[in-house]
Design a protein around this motif. Structure first.
Motif, PDB file in Angstrom:
ATOM      1  N   LEU A   1       0.838  -1.201   0.000  1.00  0.00           N
ATOM      2  CA  LEU A   1       0.000   0.000   0.000  1.00  0.00           C
ATOM      3  C   LEU A   1       0.874   1.253   0.000  1.00  0.00           C
ATOM      4  O   LEU A   1       0.580   2.226  -0.708  1.00  0.00           O
ATOM      5  CB  LEU A   1      -0.920   0.000   1.218  1.00  0.00           C
ATOM      6  CG  LEU A   1      -2.051  -1.034   1.141  1.00  0.00           C
ATOM      7  CD1 LEU A   1      -2.847  -1.047   2.437  1.00  0.00           C
ATOM      8  CD2 LEU A   1      -2.971  -0.744  -0.033  1.00  0.00           C
ATOM      9  N   ALA A   2       1.934   1.181   0.786  1.00  0.00           N
ATOM     10  CA  ALA A   2       2.810   2.350   0.818  1.00  0.00           C
ATOM     11  C   ALA A   2       3.395   2.608  -0.560  1.00  0.00           C
ATOM     12  O   ALA A   2       3.551   3.754  -0.974  1.00  0.00           O
ATOM     13  CB  ALA A   2       3.923   2.147   1.841  1.00  0.00           C
TER      14      ALA A   2
ATOM     15  N   LEU B   1       2.024   2.234  -3.335  1.00  0.00           N
ATOM     16  CA  LEU B   1       1.056   2.881  -4.207  1.00  0.00           C
ATOM     17  C   LEU B   1       1.014   4.386  -3.989  1.00  0.00           C
ATOM     18  O   LEU B   1       0.461   5.115  -4.798  1.00  0.00           O
ATOM     19  CB  LEU B   1      -0.339   2.298  -3.970  1.00  0.00           C
ATOM     20  CG  LEU B   1      -0.538   0.892  -4.534  1.00  0.00           C
ATOM     21  CD1 LEU B   1      -1.846   0.319  -4.077  1.00  0.00           C
ATOM     22  CD2 LEU B   1      -0.475   0.919  -6.042  1.00  0.00           C
ATOM     23  N   ALA B   2       1.557   4.830  -2.883  1.00  0.00           N
ATOM     24  CA  ALA B   2       1.506   6.264  -2.601  1.00  0.00           C
ATOM     25  C   ALA B   2       2.818   6.953  -2.939  1.00  0.00           C
ATOM     26  O   ALA B   2       2.959   8.137  -2.700  1.00  0.00           O
ATOM     27  CB  ALA B   2       1.162   6.489  -1.133  1.00  0.00           C
ATOM     28  N   GLN B   3       3.783   6.213  -3.476  1.00  0.00           N
ATOM     29  CA  GLN B   3       5.092   6.815  -3.701  1.00  0.00           C
ATOM     30  C   GLN B   3       5.152   7.559  -5.023  1.00  0.00           C
ATOM     31  O   GLN B   3       4.491   7.190  -5.990  1.00  0.00           O
ATOM     32  CB  GLN B   3       6.183   5.753  -3.664  1.00  0.00           C
ATOM     33  CG  GLN B   3       6.261   5.012  -2.357  1.00  0.00           C
ATOM     34  CD  GLN B   3       6.324   5.928  -1.169  1.00  0.00           C
ATOM     35  OE1 GLN B   3       7.002   6.944  -1.177  1.00  0.00           O
ATOM     36  NE2 GLN B   3       5.573   5.591  -0.133  1.00  0.00           N
TER      37      GLN B   3
ATOM     38  N   GLY C   1      -0.063  -4.846  -8.514  1.00  0.00           N
ATOM     39  CA  GLY C   1      -0.660  -3.539  -8.702  1.00  0.00           C
ATOM     40  C   GLY C   1       0.372  -2.435  -8.754  1.00  0.00           C
ATOM     41  O   GLY C   1       0.481  -1.726  -9.757  1.00  0.00           O
ATOM     42  N   TYR C   2       1.173  -2.342  -7.702  1.00  0.00           N
ATOM     43  CA  TYR C   2       2.084  -1.199  -7.713  1.00  0.00           C
ATOM     44  C   TYR C   2       3.207  -1.365  -8.705  1.00  0.00           C
ATOM     45  O   TYR C   2       3.716  -0.410  -9.274  1.00  0.00           O
ATOM     46  CB  TYR C   2       2.600  -0.884  -6.309  1.00  0.00           C
ATOM     47  CG  TYR C   2       3.475  -1.922  -5.654  1.00  0.00           C
ATOM     48  CD1 TYR C   2       4.784  -2.102  -6.043  1.00  0.00           C
ATOM     49  CD2 TYR C   2       2.986  -2.709  -4.622  1.00  0.00           C
ATOM     50  CE1 TYR C   2       5.588  -3.041  -5.439  1.00  0.00           C
ATOM     51  CE2 TYR C   2       3.785  -3.648  -4.011  1.00  0.00           C
ATOM     52  CZ  TYR C   2       5.085  -3.814  -4.414  1.00  0.00           C
ATOM     53  OH  TYR C   2       5.877  -4.742  -3.812  1.00  0.00           O
TER      54      TYR C   2
ATOM     55  N   TRP D   1       1.887  -0.511 -12.041  1.00  0.00           N
ATOM     56  CA  TRP D   1       1.596   0.920 -12.033  1.00  0.00           C
ATOM     57  C   TRP D   1       2.878   1.715 -12.225  1.00  0.00           C
ATOM     58  O   TRP D   1       2.945   2.673 -12.985  1.00  0.00           O
ATOM     59  CB  TRP D   1       0.917   1.263 -10.712  1.00  0.00           C
ATOM     60  CG  TRP D   1       0.414   2.653 -10.632  1.00  0.00           C
ATOM     61  CD1 TRP D   1      -0.367   3.291 -11.561  1.00  0.00           C
ATOM     62  CD2 TRP D   1       0.653   3.573  -9.582  1.00  0.00           C
ATOM     63  NE1 TRP D   1      -0.633   4.561 -11.128  1.00  0.00           N
ATOM     64  CE2 TRP D   1      -0.019   4.767  -9.922  1.00  0.00           C
ATOM     65  CE3 TRP D   1       1.353   3.514  -8.390  1.00  0.00           C
ATOM     66  CZ2 TRP D   1      -0.012   5.870  -9.099  1.00  0.00           C
ATOM     67  CZ3 TRP D   1       1.360   4.619  -7.573  1.00  0.00           C
ATOM     68  CH2 TRP D   1       0.692   5.797  -7.930  1.00  0.00           C
TER      69      TRP D   1
END
Lengths: 537, 494, 674, 187, 101
Positions: free
Chosen positions: A319-320, A322-324, A458-459, A462
């Motif tokens: 999750l982290a 995905l925010a980078q 996902g990440y 992405w």
């Protein structure tokens, strides 16, 4: 050739140190000499370790081979005891191998303030520390090598690291990223290892209750299986906790991981590679080599906690990610997730799980190492790691982009590539953990771990989309980027080949580890332990 | 009653005495520009003093004189060796430092040698009076040496503060000693111990022991008796500071340990908790204060306060837990030996760097590694050794400290161990700050000092010796365990 | 290499396939070699690597054909396993990871379908991709796909199956995103990958459960245990069965995981034909078929789910196909619907029926896609609103397209008719009446949307702007070959006349398929036929060449449903706003925030507190002594004061006081108060 | 020993007088605002202490005290006071303002010392009084058993002497020194 | 006579010394206070000796040593004070409260 038997390991460990000394004698201006020495030494070290691997008797991979056991610090009972078994062999090879690639890569990639002499010197010292940790069979020796990696890495990050200023929450002044990251790395690890040392000492004196006091890992392991009650109970719980602190910081496990993103973001490319590929493994290796076999009973008690933290790490890391916005930071957080799988495997306390951990470690070393190489090379070309500014890399630098694509696929655990086995086997292990552990808990963990694989995909994709695909941003119009040069290719191609090779033929790793792990688990947790619900009885 | 005097046993002291008198006489005849010969003589004398030491060590017999009040056993020998080596290093450091400034060279070396003589005597003392005199001879010349930069107000202040607190501590120490004498009627340690053992619980004994502990606490600069240290360290000539932080501290420790270990081990119920508190506070207070220092010498002062705390840990924990003191004793002595080497190295670097940067501020060290990489490496080695990072010698010191804590066991000791562990981390921060300045920060455009200044030969020798020792001991710590083993002799004898 | 005895083989009329089966692994390796070769030297070849790909596929096809004949004539049961890793599994047991191949009826049929369609598509693609970017990479990825697909189909164990499974997923990702300069395309590729990855959780967890419980990854051993009724396996069978089916749902685009398939049309049309119609998407069907004995026996309770999901899929797919303007999307939803048929058939117990439809569908759907590709190639647009009247300018394409459409619509005697009839008959026999009638109704819809497509594309007047012309021969020849398949493919299983297919797909290793016997079923045939014909007729009426634009007509035909269908049942929105966005947005940001401000905050906080503490200890206690204790922290530091002032400030006495107080405290603590 | 017995001993009356002298003058040493007075009060304290020593039949120590302290140390003090031209008159601000806390600290210290010695020696009587201890014994002890400290303390004194002179002497300016050097070399 | 009467005086004297050390601003006066403390120690030693009557008169010997050491200390202390005085004077002639601590 008894020379190899008796001296092989020692030379493998200390040859880089000799190289460092040699480099130290070279004048700073003579970069070529420093590079050549580093290359020759690292290649020699690797070849030596390869010779060891070739002469390794895989039939008895559960025994320590090429052992040297001699006096060192007699008065405190510490000995110079090194040896290689099926568990340490892959790690040693990984370590010597990656160092060679790092030297090659360094040939024409220098971060400011350049100074190849200092850089390579530190790297070789680091190599000694890493190699030593993987072969040390004495707790004190292990501790020394474990700590030896701190200094060079501190300087690698601190001197060659990222110089952008950053505001640290809680502090008034801005600090350069490298400075903050370097000291954070150092303090975290030292904090953990101080407690680890206490644990080691405590084991030493406790072992006196059942014979001679010893720091010897095999002897302690033996002791743990012959005297099950010795390292048990509250005592064992505390000691395991102390070791846990030491190892978990290094792995790193959630929530002790926060040094990692900073360190990776700040470190120079090669530093990141070494950090990801090998340094992190020191922690998980410590769990496998020391914590589990010597403290099996407390390991039971701790395993659920480790499992839960590992899975939190997997989900949390993903999750982290995905925010980078920073590419290296994203990869760093991905390490948290990947090492989560490693730790989940270890937490199951089963043969499958520990094998999973080892192959996961190797795979993560290869893949994330390569990812950091790539990220570094991209930052080298674009002078930014901000993914919102990157994009269309595949178009601008096609070969590099292609390799990045490949590595991303490997990293997200694509079956057939190295990363898959670790994740898959770790799930396999957590479906049926060691008998006495809560099956329900671990099955829940398994499900979350599996969900983690989706998030990982996902990440990773992405990131690939943001960095590699699409049209290049206008910023780069008119820029000429040179594609992968031969040094980069020379450093990366072996990694690519290995990623595929391990993916297609995991026997490369498991062939060495399997018997060793079986013996380890049998000794620690009793033969015939684990997985009862089979074949309907 | 007549007493046999074993001149061989006294030979090291006698050589030093001869040297210091020689220095005094030589000084009279030397023209001003050739005063350095006094330094040469001192260095030779200290080296020569090591010769009988070696002979005695090879001989290995325990020589006891004056009703056991003066004993030359292996313990005394290794400590004398330590004092001589440390003194030797300080002398080497002093040469260029003293020469470069307007100092009274002859007197300087005379006083330094007197102090060394005091510490040698003290190492052999097994008697309150001998111990007291030895300790005074170790300290008193330092009051004067601290003020040797006569024109410098800071040095004056250093001297005065050190002196006043020093005499206060002497008074307290003496009062404690007088009480102990009153309670036991003896001054020889073994005799004292027998009486103390028979005495049982007695507040007067407690007061006596604690007052003595306070006196020693001053010498080792333990919290809360440390206040003089930062100011004095900062003001005194740097080699003197080095001597203060190493020899003088070591002497204080040796005195403290001999007394506690040989004379009043049975009063441990009094001194153990006190020592525990002093250890815990010294570590924490010293480290926290060190975090705030900008001046390198002040930082080293607080670091040495914290290190004193670490050194007290083994003894404190063993005593609190009621465990055997022997291991703790040897741990402390090993720590002391390693600390001496690495701290002297650190000071040698400070002296060398001060020439180049012309400032004592840590910020002034910025970029040292870029224009003087060798000094940078040495600084890194010594400071990280102080932080206890393998493979530098400091790790083993920390190791034996933790080791003895674990041997002791028990809740109070575990608490102390945790405090020590956390403090290790805090300490790393400020040691790392120095190396950060050296390597990670860019060099300022211009320096107050002369960056091309050459480090003098003697200083190089001092740096080289301490660096080699730091590294070799770090890799083969077995070397220093001789200190530990030797100190066990002290226990065996009693 | 080891050949494992097949304990449960019914050897009555099956051979071991001889050397042909023993070296069937060649088919697995060749595409991968081709892949490598193309990557390395493809760019330098005249056709940019296509020749390598075609050559490799030709080898595979020939091999597959040989195997097929051998199987058809004497039957093959063969399995090869190579150990690639072996590890402790607890209790002294060891488990191996293996590569290998299984050659039996099921896999042989799949080999043939895959290699045949692949070969034709490769050839077609040479024409289609002419002048496009990254042709080399395109063919490389196709080879990667072919290899992975063969790996999947040949998998004798679940691990290899997963490897192949995700391998085709990767190839799919690469090829859907072939034109990745456009963000929409790469997003479509990612969507496909994600949805499949989600489904893969099921497959992987199912595999984990089965493997750990059975103690082996080998499918035939697991099935053998299932047949034997091993209790441990029985306990987890339904869960494992459902999980594995969940995996199949992703790959075979079953509701509600079908959403990726229409988007996958972003890839070049040959890709859609090969992967997203004929082969890859049938992997799920294949998986269920491969595990059929398991679903028949132990996991029978999972079967109603399979039937249900399949049925829902076949209906909703067909309905969505009604409203599409993009010709490829019509075909995509049609594929979804047809896959629904297959899955439902298997769910209803129709092993042969499901596979039969897989077989025929491969031909006619590949044909339709390729023909559609030919159209798109000609008009440079996917939208039917920009087509029309192409009948004349693309005659060969038109006729082949008609053949494919008729087959899809289920008009006898084309292939689709036979297989669809088989499925409807299965439903009928299985007694799932509701499903049967839904199937029939969907057959009507199928025929309707198919001919809507045909009419809008080829009839009426041309509405586009390009100058359509017939595609080159390299594209039309494969069309014709496929057209033959679409016509004749159904003749292999004509109830009562020729039941060859029935025997071809027997998996003799484990069991003799005793699925619901379809046979000749007039009750099923008649409604199906009527539905199909009336669908064609209805389409003809609605979309007669001179009708208005098709969009207005759609709205008239199904007023209530139209918005729902246009929004694809809002599924994408639910996924996007309900799952993806929350994770990518608030959740990820939240975690990052926690990391930065909570965990790191604690870390930095400890640092800051230590610093504050040091300020207090040094500033107040150490430098101010007793005054500091009394007055607390003072901002003044000593840096301002000169040495002189410090002397006069009485600091020495402060120190001395600290000294004495310290001594007193120690005495009080240790002596007085003890 | 009861109070009456204690009072009955005439030595105790002597003691009381001396003690009063010691304490009063001692008190004045730390309270007198005049530094010269303070030094002189110290003389009185020391003299009375010497009386104690005589009372305790430690004649040698008593005379050493008188000779060394009153004869040398105090003179040294007075020289020091004069040379440094410290105010010989009444100095108003001779003390720090924090007398009270200091007094409390001193009081507490006294309490502790008195209490602990009372518990240990509360009823110990001094018996062997008036016999006069042999100076010969003392001499033998000093040069026998305590030879080493005796010798070593001489170096302490030497060091104090040499160091004291070094610190206290007036430094020549460099120019003066050069001149002196020149003179010496010419000689 | 009893021992304690001497000890009490010594303790009191010692405390005076401590008080003086803490409050005196004048360095010479601080030195005087220290002398008081050392003197108290001497009283202790001699008083103990008279009770213990050790064969070597240890207490008295000790007292002699203390006196000697005290003398040396005074010498050192005054030298330091003198040095500081010289520096101060050269810096600021008018400052008469020079030796304030």
């Amino acid at each position: 050739m008894d020379l190899i038997n008796d001296w092989g390991l020692t030379v493998t460990v200390f040859l880089p140190l000799v190289g460092a000394l040699l480099i130290g004698l070279v004048p700073k201006a003579n970069e070529m000499a420093a590079k050549s020495i580093a290359l020759v030494i690292s290649v020699l070290t690797f070849l030596l370790s390869a010779v060891l691997a070739a002469r390794f008797d895989f039939g008895r991979s559960d025994q320590y081979q090429f052992s040297v056991d001699t006096t060192w610090i007699e008065s405190i009972g510490a000995r110079y005891h090194v040896g290689l078994d099926g568990i340490s062999l892959p790690m040693l090879l990984l370590s010597t191998f990656i160092v060679v690639l790092c030297v090659i890569y360094s040939w024409n990639h220098w971060e400011e303030p350049r100074n190849p002499k200092g850089f390579l010197l530190l790297m070789l010292i680091l190599a000694t520390g890493m190699n030593g940790t993987f072969v040390a069979l004495d707790l004190v020796l292990f501790f020394i090598f474990f700590e030896l990696v701190l200094l060079p890495m501190y300087f690698l990050i601190g001197i060659w690291g990222d110089k952008t200023p950053r505001r640290i929450p809680g502090f008034a002044r801005e600090s350069e990223t490298r400075l903050y990251a370097a000291i954070k790395f150092f303090l975290f690890t030292l904090f953990g290892s101080a407690f680890m040392l206490l644990g080691f000492l405590s084991l030493y004196f406790k072992s006196g209750e059942a014979g001679a006091k010893t720091f010897d890992i095999p002897a302690l392991t033996e002791l743990a299986s012959t005297n099950p009650g010795l390292f048990a109970g509250r005592y064992g719980w505390l000691v395991f906790g102390a070791l846990f602190l030491g190892f978990a910081v290094k792995v790193p496990m959630w929530p002790l991981h926060t040094w990692l993103p900073d360190a990776h973001t700040a470190a120079p490319t090669v530093g990141s590679v070494l950090l990801a590929a090998i340094l992190l493994k020191l922690g998980s290796y410590g769990f496998i080599r020391i914590a589990l076999p010597i403290l099996p009973e407390p390991a039971h008690t701790w395993a659920p906690a480790i499992g839960v933290l590992a899975v939190i790490g997997i989900i949390y890391g993903s999750l982290a990610c995905l925010a980078q916005t920073d590419m290296k930071r994203l990869i760093a957080f991905s390490s948290v997730g990947h090492m989560g799988f490693v730790m989940l495997g270890i937490a199951t306390l089963t043969e499958v799980g520990i094998n999973a951990a080892i192959i996961g470690m190797v795979a993560h070393g290869l893949i994330t190492g390569l990812l950091f190489f790539l990220a570094g090379s991209m930052a080298h070309r674009y002078h930014t790691r901000d993914m919102s500014r990157l994009g269309g890399n595949q178009k601008l630098i096609p070969i590099l982009g292609g390799i990045l694509g490949f590595t991303v696929m490997a990293s997200l655990g694509l079956p057939g590539l190295a990363g898959f086995w670790g994740e898959f086997m770790s799930l396999l292990g957590s479906y049926n953990p060691l008998e006495s552990l809560s099956t329900d808990l671990f099955r829940v963990l398994m499900v979350f771990g599996a969900i983690g694989t989706v998030l990982t995909a996902g990440y990773m994709l992405w990131m690939l989309q943001r960095v590699n695909l699409g049209e290049p941003s206008e910023e780069w119009l008119g820029h000429e980027f040179h594609d992968v040069d031969r040094y980069e290719l020379a450093a990366w191609l072996p990694l690519i080949i290995l990623i595929v090779a391990v993916g297609v033929y995991p026997h490369l790793v498991l062939g060495a580890t399997s018997d060793a792990v079986t013996t380890l688990v049998d000794n620690a947790f009793g033969p015939g332990s684990a997985v009862q619900a089979v074949l309907g009885g | 009653m007549s007493y046999q005097i074993d001149y061989l046993a006294l030979a090291p002291e006698l050589v030093i005495i001869a040297t210091l008198i020689g220095v005094l006489i030589l000084d009279l005849f030397l023209p001003r520009n050739q005063k350095y010969w006094t330094a040469v003589l001192s260095v030779i004398g200290v080296s020569l003093a090591a010769v009988p030491l070696v002979l005695l060590a090879v001989d290995g017999t325990t020589r006891s004189m004056f009703d056991g009040s003066y004993v030359v056993d292996t313990f005394a020998l290794v400590l004398k060796g330590l004092f001589l080596v440390a003194g030797y290093l300080v002398l080497l450091m002093s040469v260029s430092y003293i020469e470069s400034d307007r100092y009274y060279q002859g007197e300087y070396y005379f006083l330094l040698l007197s102090s060394i003589l005091g510490s040698l005597v003290m190492a052999s003392s097994r008697d309150l009076i001998v111990l007291f005199i030895g300790l005074e001879l170790t300290t008193a010349p330092l009051f004067l040496l601290a003020g040797f930069r006569k024109g410098d107000a800071k040095s004056n202040e250093a001297s005065l503060k050190y002196y006043i607190l020093g005499v206060l501590s002497t008074a307290l120490l003496l009062f404690g000693m007088s009480l102990l004498f009153g309670l036991t009627g003896e001054v020889q340690f073994d005799a004292v111990r027998e009486k103390v053992a028979a005495l049982g619980d007695s507040p007067a004994l407690g007061v006596a022991v604690l007052l003595m502990l306070v006196g020693f606490g001053f010498k080792v600069s333990s919290v809360p008796f440390h206040f003089w240290a930062p100011d004095t360290y900062e003001g005194a000539p740097t080699p003197v500071t080095a001597y203060l932080s190493v020899n003088s501290k070591a002497a204080g420790f040796v005195a403290m340990l001999i007394v506690l270990y040989r004379a009043v081990p049975d009063a441990a119920n009094y001194w153990a908790p006190a020592l525990w508190l002093m250890a815990a506070f010294s570590m924490t207070w010293g480290n926290l204060s060190a975090l705030r220092q900008r001046n390198i010498v002040r930082l080293l002062a607080y670091s040495s306060i914290a290190q004193a705390g670490f050194m007290m840990v083994p003894f404190a924990s063993a005593a609190v837990a009621g465990a055997d003191l022997t291991e703790a004793f040897s741990a402390t002595v090993i720590y002391l030996a390693i600390y001496a080497v690495m701290n002297l190295g650190a000071f040698a670097v400070v002296i060398a760097v001060a020439r180049k940067t012309g400032t004592g501020e840590i910020d002034g060290w910025a970029g040292l590694g870029s224009y003087s990489p060798r000094l940078g490496v040495l600084a890194t080695a010594f400071f990280f050794s102080l932080a206890g990072i393998p493979p530098l010698a400091g790790w083993f010191a920390k190791f034996v400290m933790f080791r003895s804590v674990i041997i002791a066991g028990g809740v109070a000791t575990v608490v102390l161990a945790v405090i020590a562990a956390v403090n290790t981390v805090i300490a790393l921060y400020y040691y790392a700050r120095i190396t950060k300045a050296v390597w990670l920060d860019p060099a300022p455009a211009e320096a107050a000092g002369d960056r091309d200044a050459r480090t003098s030969g003697s200083l190089r020798l001092a740096l080289g010796i301490s660096a080699v020792l730091t590294l070799v001991v770090g890799i083969f710590p077995a070397i220093v365990t001789v200190f530990g083993d030797a100190s066990k002799v002290l226990g065996a004898a009693g | 290499m080891s050949t494992f005895p097949l304990t449960y083989a019914l050897q009555e009329h099956a051979g071991d396939g001889g050397a042909l089966a023993q070296y069937a692994g060649v088919m697995l390796v060749v595409p991968f070699l081709a892949f490598l070769l193309i990557i390395l030297i493809g760019k330098r070849l005249p056709r940019q690597g296509a020749e390598i790909a075609i050559g490799a596929m030709a080898i595979d096809f020939v091999y597959a054909l040989a195997l097929f004949f051998r199987n058809a004539t004497e039957g093959i049961v063969h399995e090869e396993q190579f150990e690639i890793a072996r590890f402790g599994f607890g209790g002294g047991r060891q488990v191996a990871f293996e590569w290998g191949w299984v050659v039996d009826g099921l896999s042989t049929m799949m080999f043939l379908v895959v290699t045949l369609v692949a070969l034709l598509v490769f050839i077609y693609a040479v024409g289609y991709m002419k002048g496009e970017i990254r042709v080399t990479f395109f063919f490389a990825a196709l080879c990667l796909f072919a290899g992975s697909m063969m790996l999947l189909v040949a998998a004798p164990n679940l691990v290899q199956l997963i490897v192949g499974w995700e391998g085709v997923g990767l190839a799919s990702y690469l090829l859907i995103g072939h034109y990745w300069e456009d963000r929409a395309n790469s997003s479509a590729a990612m969507k496909a990958f994600y949805v499949n990855k989600v489904a893969d959780i099921g497959l992987i967890l199912g595999t984990v459960i089965l493997a750990v419980t059975a103690g082996t990854f080998r499918i035939n051993e697991i099935l053998a245990q299932a047949e034997e009724g091993a209790a441990a396996l029985g306990a987890v069978a339904v869960v494992a069965g459902l999980l594995i089916f969940f995996g199949a749902m992703g790959k075979s685009a079953q509701f509600p995981l079908h959403v990726w398939l229409p988007d996958a049309m972003a890839g070049p049309t040959p890709v859609s034909a090969l992967m997203h119609a004929a082969t890859m998407v049938t992997a799920g069907v294949y998986l269920i078929a491969r595990m059929f004995p398991f679903y028949e026996g132990m996991a029978a309770d999972a079967r109603p789910w399979i039937l249900g999901i399949g049925t829902v899929t076949l209906v909703i797919g067909a309905m969505l196909a009604l409203v599409q303007d993009d010709i490829k999307r019509v075909l995509a939803y049609s594929t979804v619907s047809q896959l629904g048929y297959m899955v439902a058939a298997l769910g209803a117990g129709g092993y042969v029926a499901g596979l039969f439809h897989l077989w025929t569908h491969a031909f006619f759907k590949a044909l339709l896609f390729l023909a559609a590709g030919s159209v798109i190639h000609a008009v440079h647009s996917n939208n039917m609103s920009e087509m029309g009247g192409l009948r004349t300018s693309l005659p060969r394409t038109y006729w082949t397209f008609i053949v494919g459409s008729l087959a899809l619509a289920g008009i006898p005697p084309l292939a689709g008719f036979w297989s669809k009839d088989e499925i409807l008959a299965t439903f009928d026999h299985a007694g799932v009446t509701a499903v049967f009638w839904l199937g029939v109704a969907t057959a009507f819809l199928t025929a309707f949307y198919t001919f809507r497509m045909v009419l809008l594309t080829f009839h009426g007047s041309y509405k586009g702007h390009a100058h359509p012309h017939e595609s080159p021969r390299v594209m039309t020849v494969p069309l014709m070959i496929l057209a033959v398949g679409a016509i004749a493919g159904g003749f292999v299983l004509i109830p009562g006349i020729f039941s060859g297919f029935h025997h071809w797909v027997e998996v003799r290793q484990v069991f003799n398929p005793e699925e619901v016997e379809a046979g000749f079923d007039l009750a099923a045939l008649i409604p199906g036929l009527i539905a199909a014909v009336s669908g064609v007729v209805a389409a003809w009426f609605v979309y007669s060449p001179d009708a208005e634009t098709q969009e207005a007509r759609d709205r008239v035909s199904i007023p209530g449903l139209y918005p729902l269908l246009r929004h694809k049942y809002y599924l994408d929105d639910i996924y996007w706003y309900g799952i993806v966005q929350p994770i990518k947005g608030p959740l990820a940001r939240g975690v990052n925030w926690v990391n930065q401000y909570v965990i790191d905050g604690v870390v930095n906080g400890v640092g800051a507190v230590t610093m504050a503490l040091s300020r207090f200890v040094y500033g107040a206690l150490d430098q101010k002594g007793i005054d500091g204790v009394v007055h607390g922290v003072s901002a003044a530091t000593d840096s301002a004061g000169t040495a002189l002032r410090r002397l006069q400030s009485g600091r020495v006495q402060q120190y001395a006081a600290g000294f004495v107080v310290g001594a007193l405290v120690l005495v009080l603590a240790v002596v007085v108060l003890r | 020993m009861s109070l009456s017995q204690w009072i009955g001993d005439p030595l105790n009356w002597v003691f009381l007088v001396l003690a009063l002298a010691v304490l009063l003058s001692g008190f004045r040493v730390v309270t007198s605002p005049n530094v010269v007075h303070a030094a002189l009060f110290l003389v009185a304290t020391l003299a009375a202490t010497a009386g104690f020593f005589l009372l305790l039949s430690a004649e040698f120590v008593a005379w050493v005290l008188v000779l060394v302290y009153i004869g040398a140390v105090i003179v040294l003090f007075l020289f020091g006071i004069m040379i440094t031209r410290a105010p010989t008159g009444r100095d108003t601000a001779v003390d720090h303002p924090r007398r009270l806390p200091s007094a409390l600290i001193a009081l507490a210290l006294f309490g502790v010392l008195a209490w602990s010695t009372w518990t240990a020696f509360g009823d110990t009587a001094i018996e062997a009084v008036g016999e006069g201890s042999s100076t010969e014994v003392l001499g033998e002890a000093l040069l026998g058993r305590f030879l080493i400290p005796f010798e070593v303390v001489s170096f302490l004194l030497l060091a104090a002497l040499v160091g004291g002179i070094t610190l206290a002497r007036k430094d020549q300016s460099p120019a003066e020194e050069e001149a002196a050097e020149l003179v010496r070399s010419e000689r | 006579m009893i021992l304690f009467q001497f000890l009490l005086v010594a303790a009191l004297l010692f405390s005076f010394g401590v008080y003086g050390l803490l409050v005196r601003r004048n360095a010479v006066m601080v030195l005087l206070s220290v002398e008081l403390m050392l003197n108290a120690v001497n009283i202790n030693l001699v008083a103990f000796e008279s009770v213990l009557a050790t064969s070597a008169l240890i207490g008295q010997v000790f007292a002699v040593f203390v006196i000697t050491v005290a003398a040396a200390e005074v010498g050192i202390g005054l030298a330091i004070i003198l040095m500081i005085f010289r520096n101060r004077r050269s810096a600021n002639v008018d400052d008469f409260n020079l030796m304030r601590l």
